[in-house]
Design a protein around this motif. Structure first.
Motif, PDB file in Angstrom:
ATOM      1  N   SER A   1       1.005  -0.952   0.050  1.00 28.82           N
ATOM      2  CA  SER A   1       0.087  -0.081   0.000  1.00 28.82           C
ATOM      3  C   SER A   1       0.678   1.075   0.029  1.00 28.82           C
ATOM      4  O   SER A   1       1.929   1.142   0.490  1.00 28.82           O
ATOM      5  N   GLU A   2       0.462   2.255  -0.616  1.00 28.98           N
ATOM      6  CA  GLU A   2       1.135   3.685  -0.367  1.00 28.98           C
ATOM      7  C   GLU A   2       0.621   4.487   0.544  1.00 28.98           C
ATOM      8  O   GLU A   2       0.911   5.555   0.320  1.00 28.98           O
ATOM      9  N   PHE A   3      -0.137   3.881   1.429  1.00 28.48           N
ATOM     10  CA  PHE A   3      -0.707   4.708   2.601  1.00 28.48           C
ATOM     11  C   PHE A   3       0.525   5.241   3.298  1.00 28.48           C
ATOM     12  O   PHE A   3       1.300   4.423   3.911  1.00 28.48           O
ATOM     13  N   GLN A   4       0.269   6.499   3.497  1.00 32.50           N
ATOM     14  CA  GLN A   4       1.426   7.112   4.804  1.00 32.50           C
ATOM     15  C   GLN A   4       0.538   7.569   5.789  1.00 32.50           C
ATOM     16  O   GLN A   4      -0.356   7.790   6.293  1.00 32.50           O
ATOM     17  N   ASP A   5       1.567   6.986   7.193  1.00 32.87           N
ATOM     18  CA  ASP A   5       0.908   6.933   8.376  1.00 32.87           C
ATOM     19  C   ASP A   5       1.046   8.453   8.767  1.00 32.87           C
ATOM     20  O   ASP A   5       2.016   9.034   8.867  1.00 32.87           O
ATOM     21  N   LYS A   6       0.059   9.010   8.902  1.00 34.04           N
ATOM     22  CA  LYS A   6       0.134  10.606   9.517  1.00 34.04           C
ATOM     23  C   LYS A   6      -0.519  10.771  11.161  1.00 34.04           C
ATOM     24  O   LYS A   6      -0.737  11.842  11.317  1.00 34.04           O
TER      25      LYS A   6
END
Length: 160
Positions: A71-76
């Motif tokens: 996944s290309e989700f970035q943890d913010k």
């Protein structure tokens, strides 16, 4: 006889040692263990979200395999964000939904080619599936497609 006396003294001294220290240890030790378990689970979730999967890429030279993050989700911190550049065009339609516990991005493009003799309508659809991070709330998903950039946001569970 001396052996029995020494053993008795050791046992009695350990019972009298420091009752307040023992009480504190008995009260706080389970909380420490839970905090350590929580830290370990957070590390495992982060590692899961960074695992790689083999993606087949087909181009003019043939098929190849590329390792890409699942996944290309970035943890913010309190949310995850996925950003994807999609060429801006009047003929492109972008739809985002959840299918089989994954995020599905559908990109439909419709082009019309006109000449003096004929009109040709060409359509293509691309579908992408993205793994939802394990601690994300899928029901909180929002998405915005603007200026050629698709942004998908998922809140983390318990962080709403």
């Amino acid at each position: 006889m001396k052996l029995i006396i020494i053993t008795t003294l050791l046992l009695s001294s350990s019972l009298v040692a420091n009752p307040s220290t023992d009480m504190e240890r008995n009260m706080y030790e389970p909380a420490r263990e839970m905090m350590q378990m929580d830290d370990a689970m957070n590390r495992a979730i982060e590692q899961h979200n960074q695992k790689e999967q083999v993606v087949t890429v087909i181009d003019e030279t043939g098929a190849g395999f590329v390792n890409e993050p699942m996944s290309e989700f970035q943890d913010k911190g309190d949310r995850y964000i996925l950003e994807k550049a999609i060429p801006k065009s009047e003929q492109i339609t972008v739809k985002v939904g959840i299918k089989e516990e994954m995020i599905e991005i559908l990109i439909a493009e419709n082009k019309i080619f006109k000449t003096d003799n004929y009109e040709q309508n060409m359509s293509s659809t691309t579908s992408e599936m993205h793994t939802i991070p394990i601690d994300a709330d899928a029901k909180s998903m929002t998405n915005v497609y603007s200026g050629g950039m698709l942004t998908i946001t998922l809140l983390k569970r318990g962080k709403e």
